[in-house]
Structures are given as structure tokens and as C-alpha cells.
Scaffold this motif. Structure first.
Motif, PDB file in Angstrom:
ATOM      1  N   UNK A   1     -19.354   5.319  38.501  1.00 51.31           N
ATOM      2  CA  UNK A   1     -18.671   4.442  37.544  1.00 51.31           C
ATOM      3  C   UNK A   1     -19.390   4.515  36.198  1.00 51.31           C
ATOM      4  N   UNK A   2     -18.644   4.272  35.125  1.00 53.45           N
ATOM      5  CA  UNK A   2     -19.189   4.260  33.764  1.00 53.45           C
ATOM      6  C   UNK A   2     -18.617   3.037  33.051  1.00 53.45           C
ATOM      7  N   UNK A   3     -19.495   2.165  32.584  1.00 55.85           N
ATOM      8  CA  UNK A   3     -19.031   0.993  31.828  1.00 55.85           C
ATOM      9  C   UNK A   3     -20.133   0.530  30.887  1.00 55.85           C
ATOM     10  N   UNK A   4     -19.761   0.322  29.584  1.00 55.02           N
ATOM     11  CA  UNK A   4     -18.506   0.662  28.920  1.00 55.02           C
ATOM     12  C   UNK A   4     -18.169   2.137  29.097  1.00 55.02           C
ATOM     13  N   UNK A   5     -16.860   2.406  29.135  1.00 54.21           N
ATOM     14  CA  UNK A   5     -16.419   3.690  29.650  1.00 54.21           C
ATOM     15  C   UNK A   5     -16.213   4.757  28.588  1.00 54.21           C
ATOM     16  N   UNK A   6     -16.633   5.947  28.927  1.00 53.62           N
ATOM     17  CA  UNK A   6     -16.260   7.175  28.240  1.00 53.62           C
ATOM     18  C   UNK A   6     -15.380   7.932  29.220  1.00 53.62           C
ATOM     19  N   UNK A   7     -14.097   8.154  28.892  1.00 51.64           N
ATOM     20  CA  UNK A   7     -13.502   8.267  27.559  1.00 51.64           C
ATOM     21  C   UNK A   7     -12.621   7.105  27.106  1.00 51.64           C
ATOM     22  N   UNK A   8     -12.474   6.039  27.906  1.00 48.72           N
ATOM     23  CA  UNK A   8     -11.387   5.095  27.637  1.00 48.72           C
ATOM     24  C   UNK A   8     -11.781   3.896  26.789  1.00 48.72           C
ATOM     25  N   UNK A   9     -13.079   3.563  26.736  1.00 47.37           N
ATOM     26  CA  UNK A   9     -13.496   2.342  26.061  1.00 47.37           C
ATOM     27  C   UNK A   9     -13.339   1.098  26.906  1.00 47.37           C
ATOM     28  N   UNK A  10     -12.881   1.230  28.151  1.00 48.27           N
ATOM     29  CA  UNK A  10     -12.746   0.072  29.037  1.00 48.27           C
ATOM     30  C   UNK A  10     -14.123  -0.483  29.385  1.00 48.27           C
ATOM     31  N   UNK A  11     -14.188  -1.794  29.611  1.00 49.03           N
ATOM     32  CA  UNK A  11     -15.404  -2.454  30.077  1.00 49.03           C
ATOM     33  C   UNK A  11     -15.090  -3.079  31.431  1.00 49.03           C
ATOM     34  N   UNK A  12     -15.801  -2.666  32.463  1.00 51.95           N
ATOM     35  CA  UNK A  12     -15.510  -3.131  33.819  1.00 51.95           C
ATOM     36  C   UNK A  12     -16.049  -4.538  34.026  1.00 51.95           C
ATOM     37  N   UNK A  13     -15.221  -5.468  34.479  1.00 55.16           N
ATOM     38  CA  UNK A  13     -15.694  -6.828  34.744  1.00 55.16           C
ATOM     39  C   UNK A  13     -16.734  -6.858  35.866  1.00 55.16           C
ATOM     40  N   UNK A  14     -17.576  -7.873  35.823  1.00 50.91           N
ATOM     41  CA  UNK A  14     -18.619  -8.034  36.846  1.00 50.91           C
ATOM     42  C   UNK A  14     -18.034  -8.009  38.250  1.00 50.91           C
ATOM     43  N   UNK A  15     -16.925  -8.706  38.460  1.00 49.29           N
ATOM     44  CA  UNK A  15     -16.365  -8.790  39.818  1.00 49.29           C
ATOM     45  C   UNK A  15     -15.959  -7.423  40.344  1.00 49.29           C
ATOM     46  N   UNK A  16     -15.400  -6.575  39.488  1.00 46.84           N
ATOM     47  CA  UNK A  16     -15.005  -5.236  39.927  1.00 46.84           C
ATOM     48  C   UNK A  16     -16.219  -4.378  40.252  1.00 46.84           C
ATOM     49  N   UNK A  17     -17.228  -4.414  39.389  1.00 51.96           N
ATOM     50  CA  UNK A  17     -18.437  -3.633  39.661  1.00 51.96           C
ATOM     51  C   UNK A  17     -19.123  -4.125  40.923  1.00 51.96           C
ATOM     52  N   UNK A  18     -19.106  -5.438  41.143  1.00 55.31           N
ATOM     53  CA  UNK A  18     -19.700  -5.982  42.367  1.00 55.31           C
ATOM     54  C   UNK A  18     -18.936  -5.492  43.598  1.00 55.31           C
ATOM     55  N   UNK A  19     -17.607  -5.425  43.484  1.00 56.30           N
ATOM     56  CA  UNK A  19     -16.803  -4.957  44.620  1.00 56.30           C
ATOM     57  C   UNK A  19     -17.085  -3.497  44.937  1.00 56.30           C
TER      58      UNK A  19
END
Length: 370
Positions: free
Chosen positions: A150-168
Motif C-alpha cells: 500500500x502507498x498513502x498518500x498515494x502515487x499516482x492518484x493523490x488518494x489518502x487512505x483512512x486509518x480504518x482502511x489501513x488497519x483493515x
């Protein structure tokens, strides 16, 4: 990437919104450490494989202070940038024929590194906002899977993954006996109230591997300093790979990096005001394109990935943008993005140059998408 570079070389006057770099360099106060480094005879020998002890200690302190990650210096390895770190991690945790899950759109160097390690990239799509879907990741796991990236903040999209998603995702990896390899190269680059989160703060010391770099936040790209923060049981394997591959990251770069960490993130924060102005201009010009594009939320890094409402392929669109409108962006096909997506990078240009480049991009979209 070389193909886009060739188009630009053949089209004088092209403004590039392609390369993922910042417009500023490292602070002068950190560069002042160079004369003292050069004056020490020992500086011209190899430094320890895992990195200068003072740099590892400083980075461990940074992790505790800023990321909530309790990892001592012994779990920090200094690499020649995060790209080298990622490849070395793969060589330490996989065997040829193993599988590594990448989320699409992926960072293209990750896909190439997986193949260089003799492994198979398994591409798992993200949702319409470019966020991970844990259930889709789980469905892609096989007996040969070794890691989820996983990459956050993301290259190439600029998305930032929420804590809950990264925890999952982190919990899924722990439950399935996989490594969670998480890249935080753009940790300081967040906007619009978005918050960066380090999954290693959850614990998971036996399966969470985190990558960092000084290239972006400190304008330090050519100096090649990154960090791998890994479980203690991987120390021996990572050092084998490091010693075989590079022996050590450049000593002079590490000496300056110690000073960068003393200066701290405040230096990057000073640059973010200018970067935020460029980002606002990019969002303004893209919004004026109306329904010709779809732009998912991009509150991180310095990338935007609009999807053009056209049946043309992203390679063809990007070539036309260069040759007919003198502006370069990166085709979404480079990142295995669905549809006609392109990546715009707004980090490396002054505001006025970026404004002109964005105007050319908008004109090209209006020309191609009716």
C-alpha cells in the motif's frame, strides 16, 4: 516513461507535468555539514551497512514523535532511496515465483521491482475513489502470496487512505501470515483536512514493513536517502541484500540527512503553502472542464489523476497533448489504470509555469473530449 521523454524532446517548449519531484532543494543549514564530513578521513570509507548510527537513532526518534511508531534504531535500515528499499525488502521476503499484491493504479516501479525479484505482481483494483477494498484484496490471496503493498498518500492518484482502511489491510495481512509493505514517501503532503496514518503504529511488529524517503519532503531526491523499518527477524536477511547490492547508502548523503532530521518537518511545511497554491490552480482549471473529466478526491502527495471521458487510449491522448499542445503528463496505462486516466504532477513547477501548463492541458482536453 522513456517514450514520453522522447515525445518531449521532439517537441521543444513543452511544459512537463510529469515527473514526481518538488521545485525546492534541501535547506542550506543541512548542507553546512558537508565540510566537516569531508575533513574526516574515515568519511571516505564504507559506512555501516545499516546506516550511520546517529542517523538511525534520529529516524527512530522521528518515528516515535511523529508517527506513533515504537521502533528502535536496530529496526531502521538506511537505503539509497525508498525504491532501493522496496527492492531489497522483496529480495528478503520472497522466493522466485511468489506473488505480491499491488493495488491499481500502482506505482510502476513497484511492479517492475516485483518482476526483477522473480515474483508475480497480482493487481487488485481500488474503488472509484482509488481507495483499497479489503474484501477484494482478501479474494486475491493465494498460497504463494507473500505481501500486500500500500502507498498513502498515494502515487499516482493523490488518494489518502483512512486509518480504518489501513488497519483493515494490516489486520488481514497479520491474520493470513503476510507482510504488509507500506510506503509513506509523501507523509507530509496532505491537504483539505486529510490525515496521514502509519499502520506500524498499530503494532504488528512481526509483519509490518514501512518505507520512507527524504527525497520529497526535503527536496533531496538526487542524494538518495531512504529508510526501511522492518520486523526484527528480517534484520539479517535485509543486511545480506544491502551488503550485496549497495553495501551502504552514500555516506555524505547520510551526514546531511542527520541535519535534515534535526531541522525537521517544519522545513517541508514552509513549502506547502506554495504547493497548495499550485494545487488550488490545478483543481480550478480541472473543475472548469466540467463533465469532460472525472476527478476522484486527491488530498495527498502532489498528484491528480483525472479520468477523461473518451474512448481514446491514454497513450494516444498523452502523445497528442505533447505534440499538439506542448504539455506532458503520464499515461494512466503506465500505472495499469482503467479507462483513459492521466497523472498530473504539480509539485515541481513554479505557480506561473504550472498555470500555463495546466491551461495547455485543459485546452487539449477540450480539443479531444467534446
Amino acid at each position: 516513461m522513456p517514450l514520453v521523454g522522447r515525445w518531449v524532446a521532439e517537441s521543444p517548449g513543452t511544459i512537463s507535468l510529469g515527473q514526481g519531484v518538488v521545485a525546492y532543494g534541501p535547506p542550506a543549514a543541512a548542507l553546512a555539514a558537508i565540510p566537516a564530513f569531508l575533513a574526516r578521513p574515515a568519511s571516505h570509507r564504507y559506512v555501516p551497512d545499516a546506516g550511520l548510527p546517529e542517523l538511525r537513532a534520529a529516524f527512530a526518534e522521528k518515528l516515535a514523535r511523529e508517527n506513533g511508531v515504537a521502533a528502535g534504531p536496530e529496526r531502521v535500515m538506511v537505503t539509497a532511496g525508498a525504491n532501493q528499499g522496496f527492492l531489497e525488502v522483496l529480495l528478503a521476503i520472497t522466493d522466485p515465483g511468489d506473488e505480491v499484491i499491488l493495488l491499481t493504479p500502482y506505482y510502476f516501479n513497484n511492479e517492475m521491482a516485483v518482476r526483477l525479484a522473480g515474483c508475480r505482481p497480482v493487481c487488485v483494483p481500488t474503488d472509484a475513489s482509488f481507495l483499497p477494498v479489503p474484501e477484494t484484496i482478501a479474494a486475491a490471496i493465494t498460497p504463494r502470496t507473500r505481501a500486500v503493498v500500500t502507498i498513502s498518500p498515494n502515487n499516482p492518484t493523490g488518494a489518502v487512505y483512512p486509518r480504518a482502511l489501513l488497519a483493515a489491510v494490516n489486520r488481514l495481512c497479520g491474520d493470513r501470515g503476510l507482510y504488509h509493505v507500506h510506503d509513506e514517501a509523501y507523509e507530509y503532503f496532505v491537504y483539505d483536512g486529510a490525515a496521514h496514518f502509519s499502520p506500524a503504529a498499530l503494532g504488528g511488529d512481526d509483519h509490518t514493513i514501512t518505507l520512507y524517503t527524504l527525497s520529497k519532503a526535503f527536496g533531496f531526491a538526487s542524494w538518495r536517502v531512504g529508510f526501511v523499518v522492518a520486523p526484527a527477524h528480517l534484520e539479517g536477511e535485509l543486511l545480506k541484500v544491502q551488503d550485496t547490492n549497495a553495501i551502504c547508502a552514500p555516506g555524505i548523503s547520510q551526514a546531511v540527512a542527520v541535519e535534515l532530521l534535526r531541522i525537521g518537518r517544519a522545513y517541508c511545511d514552509e513549502q506547502l503553502e506554495r504547493l497548495a497554491a499550485v494545487r488550488a490552480e490545478a483543481l480550478r482549471q480541472l473543475a472548469a472542464l466540467g463533465d469532460r473529466i472525472a476527478l476522484p478526491p486527491s488530498p495527498g502527495a502532489f498528484y491528480l489523476m483525472p479520468r477523461l471521458r473518451t474512448t481514446q487510449g491514454s497513450m494516444a491522448v498523452c502523445e497528442r497533448l505533447v505534440r499538439e499542445h506542448r504539455v506532458a503528463v503520464i499515461p494512466g496505462a503506465t500505472f495499469a489504470a482503467d479507462g483513459c486516466c492521466v497523472r498530473l504532477s504539480y509539485g515541481g513547477l513554479p505557480l506561473e509555469t504550472a498555470r500555463e501548463g495546466l491551461a495547455r492541458f485543459a485546452a487539449g482536453v477540450r480539443d479531444m473530449v467534446v
